[in-house]
Design a protein around this motif. Structure first.
Motif, mmCIF file in Angstrom:
data_model
loop_
_atom_site.group_PDB
_atom_site.id
_atom_site.type_symbol
_atom_site.label_atom_id
_atom_site.label_comp_id
_atom_site.label_asym_id
_atom_site.label_seq_id
_atom_site.Cartn_x
_atom_site.Cartn_y
_atom_site.Cartn_z
ATOM 1 N N GLY A 90 42.988 67.379 48.034
ATOM 2 C CA GLY A 90 43.764 68.482 47.513
ATOM 3 C C GLY A 90 44.911 68.135 46.576
ATOM 4 N N VAL A 91 45.913 69.229 46.348
ATOM 5 C CA VAL A 91 46.708 68.876 45.307
ATOM 6 C C VAL A 91 48.160 69.171 45.826
ATOM 7 C CG1 VAL A 91 47.733 69.953 43.127
ATOM 8 C CG2 VAL A 91 45.294 69.904 43.684
ATOM 9 N N LEU A 92 49.238 68.415 45.708
ATOM 10 C CA LEU A 92 50.343 68.338 46.111
ATOM 11 C C LEU A 92 51.333 68.602 44.731
ATOM 12 C CD1 LEU A 92 52.648 67.963 48.491
ATOM 13 C CD2 LEU A 92 52.912 65.491 47.510
ATOM 14 N N VAL A 93 52.002 69.897 44.979
ATOM 15 C CA VAL A 93 52.982 70.028 43.892
ATOM 16 C C VAL A 93 54.292 69.920 44.130
ATOM 17 C CG1 VAL A 93 53.527 72.173 42.133
ATOM 18 C CG2 VAL A 93 51.307 71.985 43.151
ATOM 19 N N ILE A 94 54.878 69.262 43.279
ATOM 20 C CA ILE A 94 56.532 68.821 43.326
ATOM 21 C C ILE A 94 57.130 69.103 42.277
ATOM 22 C CG2 ILE A 94 58.112 67.030 43.946
ATOM 23 C CD1 ILE A 94 55.656 65.451 45.126
ATOM 24 N N ASP A 95 58.190 70.140 42.176
ATOM 25 C CA ASP A 95 58.877 70.685 41.316
ATOM 26 C C ASP A 95 58.107 71.237 40.152
ATOM 27 O OD1 ASP A 95 61.204 70.608 42.632
ATOM 28 O OD2 ASP A 95 61.556 68.332 42.208
ATOM 29 N N THR A 143 54.818 72.423 47.365
ATOM 30 C CA THR A 143 53.623 73.540 47.485
ATOM 31 C C THR A 143 52.545 72.126 47.898
ATOM 32 O OG1 THR A 143 54.375 75.156 46.006
ATOM 33 C CG2 THR A 143 51.849 74.925 46.783
ATOM 34 N N ASN A 144 52.082 72.486 49.176
ATOM 35 C CA ASN A 144 51.358 71.295 49.855
ATOM 36 C C ASN A 144 49.854 72.017 49.915
ATOM 37 O OD1 ASN A 144 49.974 69.326 51.100
ATOM 38 N ND2 ASN A 144 51.501 69.318 52.983
ATOM 39 N N ASN A 145 48.946 71.963 48.877
ATOM 40 C CA ASN A 145 47.560 72.169 49.039
ATOM 41 C C ASN A 145 46.766 71.072 49.463
ATOM 42 O OD1 ASN A 145 48.245 75.158 48.528
ATOM 43 N ND2 ASN A 145 48.413 74.472 46.329
ATOM 44 N N THR A 146 47.047 70.289 50.403
ATOM 45 C CA THR A 146 46.273 69.341 50.782
ATOM 46 C C THR A 146 45.950 69.504 52.270
ATOM 47 O OG1 THR A 146 47.967 67.828 51.433
ATOM 48 C CG2 THR A 146 47.567 67.663 49.190
ATOM 49 N N ASP A 147 45.379 68.372 52.898
ATOM 50 C CA ASP A 147 44.930 68.329 54.313
ATOM 51 C C ASP A 147 45.849 67.301 55.260
ATOM 52 O OD1 ASP A 147 43.941 65.953 53.269
ATOM 53 O OD2 ASP A 147 42.160 65.920 54.138
ATOM 54 N N ARG A 148 47.030 66.982 54.576
ATOM 55 C CA ARG A 148 47.918 66.280 55.243
ATOM 56 C C ARG A 148 49.539 66.765 55.187
ATOM 57 N NH1 ARG A 148 46.014 60.653 55.570
ATOM 58 N NH2 ARG A 148 43.668 60.916 55.606
ATOM 59 N N THR A 149 50.312 66.374 56.066
ATOM 60 C CA THR A 149 51.692 66.738 56.018
ATOM 61 C C THR A 149 52.351 65.990 55.012
ATOM 62 O OG1 THR A 149 51.614 67.635 58.336
ATOM 63 C CG2 THR A 149 53.685 67.146 57.553
ATOM 64 N N ALA A 150 53.258 66.743 54.049
ATOM 65 C CA ALA A 150 54.185 65.997 53.030
ATOM 66 C C ALA A 150 55.710 65.860 53.713
ATOM 67 C CB ALA A 150 54.105 66.723 51.947
ATOM 68 N N TYR A 151 56.135 64.840 53.632
ATOM 69 C CA TYR A 151 57.547 64.728 54.320
ATOM 70 C C TYR A 151 58.784 64.412 53.172
ATOM 71 C CZ TYR A 151 55.118 63.862 58.380
ATOM 72 O OH TYR A 151 54.252 63.890 59.704
ATOM 73 N N VAL A 152 59.655 65.257 53.178
ATOM 74 C CA VAL A 152 60.618 65.105 52.171
ATOM 75 C C VAL A 152 61.856 64.285 52.639
ATOM 76 C CG1 VAL A 152 62.296 66.667 50.944
ATOM 77 C CG2 VAL A 152 60.320 67.535 51.583
ATOM 78 N N TYR A 153 62.282 63.368 51.534
ATOM 79 C CA TYR A 153 63.244 62.533 51.987
ATOM 80 C C TYR A 153 64.356 62.656 51.054
ATOM 81 C CZ TYR A 153 60.021 59.468 54.666
ATOM 82 O OH TYR A 153 59.107 58.945 55.681
ATOM 83 N N PRO A 154 65.808 62.299 51.713
ATOM 84 C CA PRO A 154 66.738 62.776 51.003
ATOM 85 C C PRO A 154 67.301 61.824 49.421
ATOM 86 C CG PRO A 154 67.527 61.697 52.735
ATOM 87 C CD PRO A 154 65.978 61.799 52.858
ATOM 88 N N ASN A 155 66.645 60.826 49.751
ATOM 89 C CA ASN A 155 66.722 59.781 48.470
ATOM 90 C C ASN A 155 65.455 59.475 47.747
ATOM 91 O OD1 ASN A 155 69.479 59.107 49.534
ATOM 92 N ND2 ASN A 155 68.279 58.188 51.414
ATOM 93 N N LYS A 156 65.736 58.944 46.682
ATOM 94 C CA LYS A 156 64.514 58.375 45.703
ATOM 95 C C LYS A 156 63.905 57.440 46.407
ATOM 96 C CE LYS A 156 65.637 60.846 41.974
ATOM 97 N NZ LYS A 156 64.820 62.033 41.698
ATOM 98 N N GLY A 174 51.507 75.033 52.939
ATOM 99 C CA GLY A 174 52.884 75.473 53.157
ATOM 100 C C GLY A 174 53.511 75.235 51.882
ATOM 101 N N HIS A 175 54.552 75.923 52.027
ATOM 102 C CA HIS A 175 55.377 75.884 50.617
ATOM 103 C C HIS A 175 56.906 75.791 50.803
ATOM 104 C CE1 HIS A 175 57.185 76.844 46.609
ATOM 105 N NE2 HIS A 175 57.740 77.663 47.097
ATOM 106 N N ALA A 176 57.990 74.988 50.401
ATOM 107 C CA ALA A 176 59.155 75.177 50.966
ATOM 108 C C ALA A 176 60.035 74.159 49.813
ATOM 109 C CB ALA A 176 59.283 73.846 52.002
ATOM 110 N N SER A 177 61.266 74.747 49.775
ATOM 111 C CA SER A 177 62.170 74.368 48.964
ATOM 112 C C SER A 177 63.457 73.831 49.716
ATOM 113 C CB SER A 177 62.774 75.392 47.849
ATOM 114 O OG SER A 177 62.025 75.834 46.951
ATOM 115 N N MET A 178 63.802 72.626 49.564
ATOM 116 C CA MET A 178 64.989 71.980 50.409
ATOM 117 C C MET A 178 65.709 70.865 49.709
ATOM 118 S SD MET A 178 62.504 69.903 53.056
ATOM 119 C CE MET A 178 61.252 71.351 53.161
ATOM 120 N N ASN A 179 66.678 70.491 50.267
ATOM 121 C CA ASN A 179 67.378 69.248 49.759
ATOM 122 C C ASN A 179 66.417 68.059 49.886
ATOM 123 O OD1 ASN A 179 69.708 70.550 49.356
ATOM 124 N ND2 ASN A 179 70.209 70.020 51.613
#
Length: 92
Positions: free
Chosen positions: A27-32, A53-66, A80-85
Motif C-alpha cells: 500500500g501507500v504510507l503518506v507522511i507530511d 495517513t496509513n493506507n497499508t496493511d501494517r501498523t505505522a509507529y511514530v517516534y519522537p526523534n529522527k 488510519g490517519h493521525a497528526s501527533m508529535n
C-alpha cells in the motif's frame, strides 16, 4: 544412517523454504504529504509534528526523534490517519 541424514536434510531445507519471509507493507504510507509506496523501515517526519495517513496493511509507529530510535509515542493503524508529535515513522 545415511538415509536418515538425507531425509532429515530434505526436511530442514523444506522447512526453511516454507518459512514466511519478511516483506514490505503493501500500500501507500503518506507522511507530511510525501507518499511512499510499499514502505519498509524508517521515514523522516517534518520535525516536531507529523501527519500520517496509513493506507497499508501494517501498523505505522511514530517516534519522537529522527531515526526511529527510543520509545514510539504513537501509532497509526492500517487505514488510519493521525497528526501527533513526532520526528520519524517506522513501518515493517
Amino acid at each position: 544412517m545415511r538415509r536418515f541424514i538425507a531425509a532429515l536434510s530434505v526436511l530442514v531445507v523444506a522447512a526453511i523454504m516454507s518459512a514466511p519471509q519478511a516483506h514490505a507493507a503493501s500500500g501507500v504510507l503518506v507522511i507530511d504529504g510525501q507518499a511512499y509506496a510499499d514502505p519498509h523501515g524508517c521515514y523522516p517526519g517534518g520535525g516536531f509534528f507529523v501527519t500520517v495517513t496509513n493506507n497499508t496493511d501494517r501498523t505505522a509507529y511514530v517516534y519522537p526523534n529522527k531515526g526511529c530510535w527510543g520509545q514510539h509515542e504513537g501509532w497509526v493503524l492500517p487505514g488510519g490517519h493521525a497528526s501527533m508529535n513526532g520526528g520519524s515513522v517506522f513501518i515493517e
